[in-house]
Design a protein around this motif. Structure first.
Motif, PDB file in Angstrom:
ATOM      1  N   GLU A 247     -16.636  18.255  80.229  1.00 44.04           N
ATOM      2  CA  GLU A 247     -15.217  18.087  80.529  1.00 44.04           C
ATOM      3  C   GLU A 247     -14.946  16.817  81.289  1.00 44.04           C
TER       4      GLU A 247
ATOM      5  N   ASP B 231      -9.341  13.943  80.380  1.00 49.90           N
ATOM      6  CA  ASP B 231      -8.477  14.309  79.257  1.00 49.90           C
ATOM      7  C   ASP B 231      -9.356  14.738  78.086  1.00 49.90           C
ATOM      8  N   PRO B 232      -9.234  15.993  77.637  1.00 53.42           N
ATOM      9  CA  PRO B 232     -10.140  16.508  76.601  1.00 53.42           C
ATOM     10  C   PRO B 232     -10.163  15.658  75.329  1.00 53.42           C
ATOM     11  N   ASP B 233      -9.012  15.101  74.942  1.00 52.66           N
ATOM     12  CA  ASP B 233      -8.999  14.282  73.729  1.00 52.66           C
ATOM     13  C   ASP B 233      -9.866  13.050  73.880  1.00 52.66           C
ATOM     14  N   LEU B 234      -9.862  12.471  75.107  1.00 48.37           N
ATOM     15  CA  LEU B 234     -10.652  11.271  75.313  1.00 48.37           C
ATOM     16  C   LEU B 234     -12.128  11.586  75.477  1.00 48.37           C
TER      17      LEU B 234
ATOM     18  N   GLU C 235     -13.614  14.081  74.016  1.00 41.65           N
ATOM     19  CA  GLU C 235     -14.074  14.649  72.744  1.00 41.65           C
ATOM     20  C   GLU C 235     -15.081  13.781  71.987  1.00 41.65           C
ATOM     21  N   SER C 236     -14.741  12.498  71.790  1.00 44.20           N
ATOM     22  CA  SER C 236     -15.624  11.670  70.948  1.00 44.20           C
ATOM     23  C   SER C 236     -16.985  11.464  71.592  1.00 44.20           C
TER      24      SER C 236
END
Lengths: 540, 254
Positions: A119, A99-102, A104-105
């Motif tokens: 990714e 999941d890109p949001d997860l 991301e950090s």
């Protein structure tokens, strides 16, 4: 040169490295000349010298998905396919994150100065899982970025491109603790502060302490040979780490997890991995020698008029407090201004050009406080110190330490920060700050100096309202050339990571760097472990 | 108003230390544990020193009741700017049962002996949380009291005190001599600076016994048992809203 069967790409690079050595001998001659001298144009244009692109090492404005400027070109690793993701999901159910949001950090560093475009984030729980991951990635030629607490300051902990992020965060078990010898064995993902709390309950403490303790993990600390506030007293991780368990690039598990204080049987392999920044293997477990928690801790905050007085105070301190001295840090008045302005922390004493934080740790409060008071009286009567305060209660100790520990935080509020972590002969430390201030004039917003003066380690920080390439051009290579002039280190404890990999030649001979290249090729022939980091581009 | 101010300072277990109950539940472990000045007493000292700096009073006398180690607490007050100290020696069994009633008797006796115009205490100690010594001292002396003070101003021979109360802030004016107790927001205690720490070593701490003040230390209270608060039970994680509702119903909460 040893004959090694090397990957053809490595062979070509290796030969180029030989030519690099000659070119750089030429360069070294140039850099010992005054900083104002221009490098010969031919040298600048030479592909091996690469100093043009060094200026753009602060890669990628956060937010841009395009190719980071100044970053190395993507090496021909494979790209992650659906089959790869399925494989990871099978061995790490629920811990393969796409999941890109997860993700991301984990793609951005703590300073928010570099961003990768990975990714996939993997969270193994056991050494066996790490081994399976690396074996697979090695076979598939997939690059891997090992990541602990992601608190590094040189862009070494996040991907540059689409490297698979291998996080140790779930490997947080404490395996054993022997309260007679003080030897702790734990997994690489244990957060430093949690280890400290665990040990404090048992009358011990970790031999290292740094501002990032609430987030950094011991595996990452070892991989970067973290220094910190207590190096002065307890030494570096090269001395306190007794054993390591490391997974190599091909998935082999190297078990050197000894708990022996003394073991001279063969080459001490763990030393290779300490400070290797994740490029030679992934550390999965650590055994470390911990000192007893001191019964008596005192923290003193002093003010000095000049840096000479500060150095004399250091000598006096070593002479009178010797065995109980556990930290000797400094900050300048600019740091105090930032602490006052951005973090609303009030100066505990009156305004002075320089401040010192001294910590003593010992087993007898009466003995320590007597020594401390004699030292303070001497320092005050000889006017080495113009003001100061002492703390023995935990709350006040924390408050005084925060004056030093939170300077990094205060800087982030002042603007875009250019950070330099330099080792110099101790008497030269502040000279670099004053000369940098003169050199930059109004181009910079703030120029501050602070750090582990007891270890000869300066943290030079320069801020500007926004990222400023012309300011960067004024700072670099001035700061590196200045450091090289006095045989200092361009990275005392932060490591090279992504940002400083190409400056290694300012502090290491090319022969040494070439040997590092051989070792890298031996342990990681495909170069999948944390590529683009630590070793210079032209050595690959 | 000029004159002498008595400030009471109590030596307590440092607030950052983890408290452990003795295995026999008779009390808490104090041996080898870090002690420091009660935070509210620090605020009281700071207020007194500030008054002296403004030349509203002449002398600040720090008082502590306890064993030998209480002298360290008095030294801290001296390093913050108090002029001299009085150590009322209480040790052993007497110290274990020392409470607000006995201390207030001691403070009242000292106030008379030292001809004090003002007594400033912390509002309560962080070990027993009694919040009684100030009030009892005022009653024994028949002096007015300004407790939970968050602001104090001396106006001639009266004192204006802004008190922190449940409903907000209450401003009162009281006559002197008086007893004040300091609340959290009264001031921010200063760091003791080195020059003052050095000076403090030379300041005098007088030694006094409770008997010399005619104070009877017998306690009317007996501690029967000390227990740790019950351990927090772990919570339970649920996967879905249905689970949550189910569990709530099961435990009878819904």
């Amino acid at each position: 040169l040893p004959s090694l069967t090397m990957h053809p790409v490595m062979m070509g690079l290796f030969q180029r490295a030989l030519r690099l050595r000659t070119s750089l001998r030429h360069l070294c001659l140039c850099s010992t000349v005054s900083t104002k001298a221009r490098l010969p144009l031919a040298a600048l244009k030479s592909p091996f010298l690469n100093f043009g692109s060094c200026r753009e090492q602060h890669v990628g404005a956060v937010g841009s998905k395009s190719l980071p400027d100044g970053a190395p070109k993507r090496l021909p690793f494979s790209r992650v396919t659906k089959e790869d993701v399925d494989f990871f999901k099978k061995i790490l159910p629920g811990r393969t994150i796409t999941d890109p949001d997860l993700v991301e950090s984990s793609n951005v560093d703590w300073l928010k100065s570099v961003r990768g475009s990975s990714e996939i984030l993997l969270r193994p729980q056991t050494t066996e899982e790490v081994s399976q991951i690396l074996r697979y990635c090695n076979n598939r030629n997939l690059a891997v970025n090992p990541q602990g607490g992601n608190t590094g300051l040189v862009g070494g902990s996040v991907p540059v491109y689409d490297e698979i992020i291998l996080s140790t965060s779930l490997m947080k078990n404490i395996n054993s603790f022997d309260d007679i010898s003080g030897i702790l064995t734990c997994e690489a993902g244990c957060v430093l502060e949690n280890l400290s709390l665990y040990l404090e309950d048992r009358g011990y403490m970790m031999p290292l302490d740094l501002g990032a303790k609430g987030s950094c993990q011991i595996g990452g600390n070892v991989a970067t040979n973290a220094g910190g506030l207590r190096l002065l007293r307890y030494g570096s991780l090269h001395g306190t780490v007794l054993g390591l368990e490391v997974v190599l690039a091909d998935g082999q598990v190297l078990d050197c997890l000894s708990t022996l204080r003394k073991d001279n049987t063969g080459y001490d392999l763990k030393q290779l991995f300490i400070g290797s920044e994740g490029t030679l293997g992934v550390i999965t477990a650590v055994s470390i020698l911990c000192p007893p928690k001191p019964k008596s801790v005192n923290v003193v905050f002093l003010g000095c008029e000049t840096f000479e007085c500060l150095l004399k105070t250091f000598q006096l301190c070593k002479g009178m407090l010797g065995e109980i001295l556990s930290a000797f840090e400094f900050l300048d008045s600019e740091c105090m201004r930032l602490l006052n302005t951005h973090l609303k922390l009030a100066n505990p004493i009156s305004d002075c050009p320089f401040y010192i934080v001294i910590e003593t740790s010992g087993s007898d409060p009466n003995h320590d406080s007597e020594k401390l008071h004699s030292f303070l009286e001497e320092a005050m009567t000889t006017l080495l110190v113009t003001d100061g305060t002492v703390a023995t209660e935990e709350a006040k100790i924390k408050a005084l330490w925060s004056m030093r520990e939170r300077v990094t935080e205060a800087l982030t509020h002042d603007g875009f920060t250019y950070k330099y972590d330099i080792s110099l002969p101790v008497e030269r430390i502040y000279q670099l700050v004053t000369e940098m201030r003169q050199h930059l004039g109004d181009r910079a917003k703030s120029v501050v100096g602070y750090g582990h003066v007891g270890d000869g380690n300066l943290h030079l920080n320069i801020t500007s309202p926004a990222k400023d390439p012309s300011l960067l051009a004024a700072i670099e290579p001035f700061v590196y050339e200045w450091t090289a002039k006095f045989q200092g280190s361009i990275s005392a404890e932060h490591g090279l990571g992504l940002k400083k990999r190409n400056y290694i030649y300012y502090s290491k001979q090319s022969q040494a760097v070439a040997l590092m290249g051989h070792i890298k090729a031996l342990l990681d022939p495909k170069g999948i472990l944390n590529p683009y980091k630590t070793l210079p581009d032209k050595l690959r | 108003m000029s004159g002498r101010v008595l400030v009471g300072v109590k030596r307590v277990i440092d607030y950052a230390v983890k408290i452990r109950v003795k295995p026999d539940n008779s009390g808490i472990v104090t041996d080898g544990v870090k002690h420091s000045m009660n935070p509210f007493c620090e605020i009281a000292v700071e207020e007194a020193v500030k008054m002296k700096e403004k030349k509203l009073i002449k002398e600040v006398v720090a008082v502590s009741c306890g064993p030998q180690q209480s002298q360290e607490t008095i030294r801290t007050a001296l390093a913050m700017g108090a002029d001299r100290g009085i150590h009322v020696e209480v040790s052993g069994k007497d110290y274990e049962t020392l409470g607000p009633l006995q201390v207030s008797k001691i403070m009242a006796a000292l106030a008379k002996k030292e001809d004090a115009q003002l007594i400033i205490l912390g509002k309560q100690a962080i070990d027993d949380d009694c919040n009684q010594t100030g009030q009892m001292t005022a009653a024994l002396l028949d002096w007015p009291q300004g407790t939970f003070a968050s602001e104090v101003s001396l106006e001639g021979d009266k004192i204006k005190v802004v008190r922190e109360i449940d409903g907000g802030l209450e401003t009162i004016k009281i006559n002197t001599p008086a007893v004040l107790t300091a609340d959290l927001r009264l001031n921010t205690p200063r760091y003791a600076t080195l020059p003052n720490i050095m000076k403090a070593k030379k300041k005098k701490i007088a030694n006094v016994k409770p008997a010399d003040l005619g104070v009877d230390l017998t306690s009317r209270l007996e501690v029967l048992r000390v227990d740790e608060p019950p351990q927090r039970q772990a919570g339970m994680k649920v996967e879905t809203v249905e689970d949550l509702v189910g569990k709530l119903k099961e435990s009878g909460k819904v």
